[in-house]
Each structure stands twice: as structure tokens, then as C-alpha cells.
Design a protein around this motif. Structure first.
Motif, PDB file in Angstrom:
ATOM      1  N   CYS A   1      47.120  -5.219 -69.373  1.00  0.00           N
ATOM      2  CA  CYS A   1      45.664  -5.252 -69.574  1.00  0.00           C
ATOM      3  C   CYS A   1      45.227  -6.498 -70.367  1.00  0.00           C
ATOM      4  O   CYS A   1      44.290  -7.192 -69.982  1.00  0.00           O
ATOM      5  CB  CYS A   1      45.204  -4.002 -70.302  1.00  0.00           C
ATOM      6  SG  CYS A   1      45.841  -2.464 -69.604  1.00  0.00           S
ATOM      7  N   ILE A   8      43.182 -12.130 -70.535  1.00  0.00           N
ATOM      8  CA  ILE A   8      43.372 -13.520 -70.992  1.00  0.00           C
ATOM      9  C   ILE A   8      43.366 -14.464 -69.797  1.00  0.00           C
ATOM     10  O   ILE A   8      42.758 -15.526 -69.802  1.00  0.00           O
ATOM     11  CB  ILE A   8      44.667 -13.631 -71.821  1.00  0.00           C
ATOM     12  CG1 ILE A   8      44.465 -12.974 -73.195  1.00  0.00           C
ATOM     13  CG2 ILE A   8      45.116 -15.092 -71.964  1.00  0.00           C
ATOM     14  CD1 ILE A   8      45.718 -12.812 -74.013  1.00  0.00           C
ATOM     15  N   ALA A  42      38.623 -11.678 -72.951  1.00  0.00           N
ATOM     16  CA  ALA A  42      39.931 -11.923 -73.564  1.00  0.00           C
ATOM     17  C   ALA A  42      39.866 -11.629 -75.069  1.00  0.00           C
ATOM     18  O   ALA A  42      40.689 -10.886 -75.610  1.00  0.00           O
ATOM     19  CB  ALA A  42      40.350 -13.379 -73.328  1.00  0.00           C
ATOM     20  N   ARG A  43      38.850 -12.183 -75.742  1.00  0.00           N
ATOM     21  CA  ARG A  43      38.729 -11.958 -77.199  1.00  0.00           C
ATOM     22  C   ARG A  43      38.557 -10.463 -77.487  1.00  0.00           C
ATOM     23  O   ARG A  43      39.200  -9.926 -78.388  1.00  0.00           O
ATOM     24  CB  ARG A  43      37.552 -12.775 -77.746  1.00  0.00           C
ATOM     25  CG  ARG A  43      37.057 -12.413 -79.131  1.00  0.00           C
ATOM     26  CD  ARG A  43      38.050 -12.553 -80.249  1.00  0.00           C
ATOM     27  NE  ARG A  43      38.444 -13.903 -80.581  1.00  0.00           N
ATOM     28  CZ  ARG A  43      39.296 -14.164 -81.588  1.00  0.00           C
ATOM     29  NH1 ARG A  43      39.817 -13.194 -82.305  1.00  0.00           N
ATOM     30  NH2 ARG A  43      39.642 -15.410 -81.860  1.00  0.00           N
ATOM     31  N   LYS A  66      39.623  -7.903 -75.763  1.00  0.00           N
ATOM     32  CA  LYS A  66      40.889  -7.181 -75.522  1.00  0.00           C
ATOM     33  C   LYS A  66      41.862  -7.431 -76.675  1.00  0.00           C
ATOM     34  O   LYS A  66      42.556  -6.510 -77.127  1.00  0.00           O
ATOM     35  CB  LYS A  66      41.550  -7.673 -74.221  1.00  0.00           C
ATOM     36  CG  LYS A  66      41.026  -7.019 -72.971  1.00  0.00           C
ATOM     37  CD  LYS A  66      41.467  -5.584 -72.788  1.00  0.00           C
ATOM     38  CE  LYS A  66      41.061  -5.056 -71.417  1.00  0.00           C
ATOM     39  NZ  LYS A  66      40.295  -3.783 -71.518  1.00  0.00           N
ATOM     40  N   VAL A  67      41.928  -8.667 -77.153  1.00  0.00           N
ATOM     41  CA  VAL A  67      42.856  -8.972 -78.260  1.00  0.00           C
ATOM     42  C   VAL A  67      42.402  -8.228 -79.515  1.00  0.00           C
ATOM     43  O   VAL A  67      43.197  -7.633 -80.231  1.00  0.00           O
ATOM     44  CB  VAL A  67      42.927 -10.503 -78.533  1.00  0.00           C
ATOM     45  CG1 VAL A  67      43.651 -10.800 -79.842  1.00  0.00           C
ATOM     46  CG2 VAL A  67      43.622 -11.215 -77.367  1.00  0.00           C
ATOM     47  N   GLN A  68      41.090  -8.207 -79.745  1.00  0.00           N
ATOM     48  CA  GLN A  68      40.544  -7.514 -80.924  1.00  0.00           C
ATOM     49  C   GLN A  68      40.850  -6.016 -80.851  1.00  0.00           C
ATOM     50  O   GLN A  68      41.307  -5.406 -81.811  1.00  0.00           O
ATOM     51  CB  GLN A  68      39.035  -7.738 -80.975  1.00  0.00           C
ATOM     52  CG  GLN A  68      38.502  -7.999 -82.369  1.00  0.00           C
ATOM     53  CD  GLN A  68      37.087  -8.614 -82.294  1.00  0.00           C
ATOM     54  OE1 GLN A  68      36.345  -8.392 -81.319  1.00  0.00           O
ATOM     55  NE2 GLN A  68      36.730  -9.380 -83.301  1.00  0.00           N
ATOM     56  N   GLU A  69      40.643  -5.470 -79.661  1.00  0.00           N
ATOM     57  CA  GLU A  69      40.870  -4.035 -79.449  1.00  0.00           C
ATOM     58  C   GLU A  69      42.353  -3.697 -79.700  1.00  0.00           C
ATOM     59  O   GLU A  69      42.685  -2.726 -80.375  1.00  0.00           O
ATOM     60  CB  GLU A  69      40.481  -3.689 -78.014  1.00  0.00           C
ATOM     61  CG  GLU A  69      40.470  -2.230 -77.679  1.00  0.00           C
ATOM     62  CD  GLU A  69      40.245  -2.020 -76.174  1.00  0.00           C
ATOM     63  OE1 GLU A  69      40.983  -2.639 -75.360  1.00  0.00           O
ATOM     64  OE2 GLU A  69      39.348  -1.251 -75.806  1.00  0.00           O
ATOM     65  N   ALA A  70      43.243  -4.544 -79.176  1.00  0.00           N
ATOM     66  CA  ALA A  70      44.688  -4.326 -79.373  1.00  0.00           C
ATOM     67  C   ALA A  70      45.032  -4.455 -80.858  1.00  0.00           C
ATOM     68  O   ALA A  70      45.810  -3.658 -81.387  1.00  0.00           O
ATOM     69  CB  ALA A  70      45.484  -5.335 -78.545  1.00  0.00           C
ATOM     70  N   SER A  71      44.440  -5.422 -81.543  1.00  0.00           N
ATOM     71  CA  SER A  71      44.723  -5.624 -82.974  1.00  0.00           C
ATOM     72  C   SER A  71      44.291  -4.416 -83.791  1.00  0.00           C
ATOM     73  O   SER A  71      44.970  -4.024 -84.740  1.00  0.00           O
ATOM     74  CB  SER A  71      44.001  -6.883 -83.472  1.00  0.00           C
ATOM     75  OG  SER A  71      44.463  -8.017 -82.751  1.00  0.00           O
TER      76      SER A  71
END
Lengths: 93, 93, 93, 93
Positions: free
Chosen positions: D64, D69, D76-77, D79-84
Motif C-alpha cells: 500500500c 509512493i 504518498a505523504r 500513507k507514510v504519516q498513517e504508517a508512522s
């Protein structure tokens, strides 16, 4: 007097080593070290802090909490509750 | 250049604050502070280190890992695996 | 008799709820739920397990460990050491 | 389709095993097992849940997050924030 008082010199030595690890992190960042290598040092420093805390907790259980239990009464329940709250904070970090 | 390079000054400031917290622990021990109060400061310092690590990880995901993914190929899988191992170390401390 | 024996029914109820949370995870996966929502449920289940463990630990400190301390001798040190090792396992997961 | 969909059977098997561990905890409590032995099983179950979460996270990063990305832009930002944030929840339990 607390459980750790007798080992104060060792404890202070340990804390100075952890202080050195945090300064080591600053050097890694200053030298633009690869993120993962910085994160590896963060985990090592966190582990050192944790085991310092676990040692202090064991001393506390075997001195302050044990003394309160030996005296009995409400003081014992309060000390156990207080120690359990400290353990909960350690578990949740 | 790494994900954190643009925020280097803030990061170094944060690490110096954590260094100050560790020195604060030394003062508490030196002054024979009650064990539970020392343990409360240990948890606060551990939390500061953890959130420093989480910020660094997010920067890493959004720069180094994102770049490798954009390039595709084996480099992407390696970077994701490497990041996952760093996350596992953080989770297990 | 252990510290938790008096609260056995509550404890078993709590564990059945955690069992239900794990079955809930299976349903989420079975229904192809978005990964982050599954991970949110993993953290909630982990937290429930942790606080169950912390409750059991407090009961243990206030019963088995307290009894050993009241009796004194080597038994007390062994019980404190044993409890500290259990706490270390909890902190490191 | 999510990162884990291809390994759904393995994942469900793993979750059923964790469910079995929680039922095992119920048996231990029901049989008045010594507190420390119950706590050892709590740590083992917590560890199994954690490593399940780490596997799911790695799959998520490599599917995902990688897809978002590769597409670029705000997605992309996010998704990275959500994962973090999911990683932060895992680190803090």
C-alpha cells in the motif's frame, strides 16, 4: 537511605555511560550518518535506560517496598500500588 | 543527504535536551531522591528518546525508503526490510 | 491460593474478552480489511493483554511476594528477583 | 487487495494460534497456576501478537505505502504519516 544508595557510584557510572550514548547520537547526526544506524543507536540507548530502570526497581522492591510490607498496614498496600504504577509506566514506554 | 538533514538543528536541540534529562537523573541519584521519582524521570527520558526515534523513522520512510521505492527493483525490497527490522528493534525495547 | 484467586471470575471474563478481540482480528483479515485498521486492533489487543498482566503482577506483589517478605530470609530475595525478571519480560515485549 | 491478502491463510493460522494461547491463559488461571507462570505466558502471547503486527506492517509498507509512493503526490505523504502513526502505537504498547 534508599535501596540504591549502597550502589550509588555504580549507578552514577551507568548514567554517565548513557549520557555518553546520547552525545554519541548527536555526533552521528552531526556527521550525517545513515538514518538506520542512528535508529540502531537509539534502540541501544533506550535499552540501557530500561535496564537501568529495572535495576532501580528491583532495589526499590527489596528495600522500600519490603520495609513497608514488614511494617504491615495501609503503608504496604500504598507502596505496592505505587510500585505497580511505576511498572505500568515502564511497560508502556 | 538524508531525510533528517533539513531538520538537523532541531534534531540536535532535541538530543541535547535528552542529554540534559540524563544528567538530571544523575542529580536525582546524587541527591538520594526517592526511587519512584527517579523511575518517573527514567520513563520520561525513555519516552523522549522513543519519540525522537519515531520522528527520525518517519523522515527515513519519506526520503530514503520512498526514493528506493520510486527507483524500484531489489533496492526497494531491501530498504523496506531494513526499515522493518529497525521498527522491530524499536517495538521490542 | 494466589493473589488472583479471589478475582478469578473477573480475570477469566477479561481473558475471554481478549480471546474475542483475537477472533475479531481473524474476521478483519478474513474480510480483507485495510492493513492499518487491522494494526489498530492489534495494538488494542496488545494493550488489553498488557493491562491484564499488570493487574496480575500487582496481585502477586501484594500476596505471594508480600508473604515471602513477611517470612523473611532467602525466600524474600528469591521472590523479589523472580518478580523483577517477570517485570523485565513485560517491559521488553 | 492488500499486502497481506496473498498470505491470508498463514495469517489466519497464526491468529488462531494466538487465540489458542489466550485460551491457554484461561486454563492456567482456572487451574490456579502460580502467578509468575501465568505472566510468562502473557509475555509469550504479547510477543506473538507483536510479531504478527510487524509482519503485517512490513507487507503494508511494501504494498500500500509503496504503491502510494510510486504514484507520488499528497497520497504518498499521507500513507507514510498513517504508517508512522501505526508504528507509534505499536512502539507505545
Amino acid at each position: 537511605m534508599h535501596g540504591y544508595t549502597a550502589n550509588k557510584d555504580d549507578i552514577l557510572k551507568r548514567l554517565r555511560r548513557i549520557e555518553g550514548q546520547v552525545r554519541g547520537l548527536q555526533r552521528l547526526v552531526d556527521e550525517d550518518t545513515y538514518c538506520i544506524d542512528v535508529l540502531t543507536q537509539v534502540s541501544a540507548t533506550t535499552k540501557a535506560l530500561q535496564s537501568f530502570g529495572l535495576t532501580m526497581l528491583e532495589d526499590h522492591l527489596y528495600s522500600c517496598v519490603a520495609d513497608a510490607i514488614a511494617e504491615g498496614g495501609d503503608g504496604a498496600r500504598d507502596k505496592v500500588q505505587e510500585a505497580s504504577q511505576a511498572i505500568a509506566r515502564m511497560v508502556r514506554t
